[in-house]
Design an enzyme around this catalytic site. Sequence first.
Site: not given
Lengths: 574, 150
Positions: B61-62
């Site tokens: 996730p970013h």
Amino acid sequence: MEAINLTILVIGVLFLISIVATLISSRIGAPILLVFLIIGMLAGEQGLGGITFNNPQVAFLIGSIALVIILFDGGMRTHPERFRVALAPAAMLATLGVVVTCTVTGLAAAWILGLHWLQGLLLGAILSSTDAAAVFSIFQSRGIRIKDRVASTLEIESGSNDPMAVMLTITLVGVLAEYTALDWSVLIVFLKQAIIGGAVGYGAGRLFVFLCRKLPLSFAFFPLMAVACCISVYAVTTQFEGSGFLAVYLMGYFVGNARLPQVLYILRVHDGLAWLSQIVMFLMLGLLVVPSQLLDHLLPALAIAGVLIFIARPLAVLLSLIPFHFPAKDQLFISWVGLRGAVPIILALFPWLAGVPDEHLYFNVAFVIVIVSLVFQGWSISPVARWLKLEVPKESGPDQTMPLDAIASNEVIEVVSFTLKGDSPMLDKQWQDFTVPHSAEFLGVIRDGEWLLSRDNPVFKLKDSVLVLCKMADVPDISTVLASAASSRTMTASDFFGDFVLNAQITLDELDAFYSITLPEHESHVTLADYITERFHRRVVVGDQVKLDALVLTVRQLDDHGNVKLVGIKPSDS
Amino acid sequence: MLSQDCTKSAVLFNSKKRILEYIAELGHQQLPETSEYVILESLMARERLGSTGIGGGIAIPHGKLKDVEQPVLIFVVSKDPIQFDAIDNQAVDIFCAILIPENQCQMHLNTLASIARLLSKKELTRKIRHATSDSDLYQILLAAQQEAES
């Protein structure tokens, strides 16, 4: 008696050598058909075998039957989704493309060889079709996956342009043998051939499927019935002045895509039969040629091959594909894979049989050009595809597929097996650790020859074969979960598509909000799917790429209707 | 980028939302000026474009954040795999989240790619999944990072 026995021995040995030679071919990457041809020449009158064979009638008979079986097999393996992107372009190549190739090559040949222009055109017609056997075998045996738009166009083209070349050749042979005049009636003959061929092919395909459903035959007979039917259909269509090859190809398409339990069985047997046909045909053509005669016209033939490969074919592709806006790289590749194979050599027998003057000239020139084409084009297909970046990662699949073809069911059901290698995602896990499509049933594991039952929940170990029962339609989904990654030699999906995916339904605005890209002003509200579809003129395939600023977007998955579903994203400099 | 405080093994969460909230909480501890809500929202914004689950039980996730100087890495291993809409439809148990300063998103695609490459090594993910404590996991990751750099 002894002579007959000797003949049988020779046939058997030639077959055996050809089959073993396929190993050598895959080792050195040589086109397999070229290998068969060379074995035939070596066995021939001027080779080691010293076998004399110079009967064009027999060659024509065997060649036609072999071609019918190869085309039927090719038709069966053509899937409807391939038609979506490729039918219209392939149809243009198979009609306009053939005429352009024939005209340009023919006029050049007339000039080079100092022939009458009609004789030149006849040579052009003989050389004008790409070979289904050569194209199919290269795509199937090389283990490369090429973008669908290109691969499908080439396959459908090669399956459907033989009729055009046959019609042109027959017409020109007729004119040269002086029993027909060259006028507009030729065009009507063409249309008649195409329409009758198409109609008979459609009807025969439907009838065959109907018969399969109704006849309570033993399963072993269905592949044989397919052979019997396609040969008869070819003969009947040709008798009524339709295009027999077109009819057989279409019939194969309808049979191969019918939901019949017999189809899988027919496909499996026909795989072998198609190989047999190719071996027989190319061995025979190799035997038929007298190698020393090839030298008579070697230089002019090489010049004509040059014109065909570098001028006529690219021009034909360029003109035929104008309406479809194919990317330049795709067009370049399609031009290069204008492989010539058995068809030109078989067609070169027409003037020989009809007693047209200079009959050996056509045969020998065609033979040289086919060899040149197989050597240069056939050998270089993989490197050229890689160079043009048309290769897409091969989809991983099960190690073994066993269709349950003995019991009729509405959907095709298969048992598939995955063998665990070092990089398998299944290692040290159990079946319930995976999310698989609903239809998949775990049947246990074969370990060291012992069957471990599914109810004992075995932990998967190296070299286990995991058995899964599922619908054929779910096999790709199951494979993405269970199959080992492709070997490191081939390109991996994450290198090609990028590690991350985007839903194709997001808009360029939303993409911009995260990645801050410079957008084309008026396009900010379109979805990724629409943007990409627009760029590729509606014929999008997996692997199509667009560059947006420093991002590369690659089409990763299409839905059943050919709409873009998932798009891979990666930085443009990696 | 790695820190001991942002490396957690064997956490117990059961949904995509909950694990992202936990990641946002850890991120907030590193970036006190940025609220948990803002961090969560930035991660969710990226998930809406398409899941960051890259397959094989791994997600990266970013999200991008304003007023942040340095990227922050948060490494969380879940005890039980969580449904994350990953590309291969498999549940995810390794989460390597990264909070990226705004305007560096395109640049950091390369960082994300190298993380993905590192985590594609089966040997490493096996060790990660078998880590017994937070500090054990931290040591494993540190060693892997050093190996990748050398």
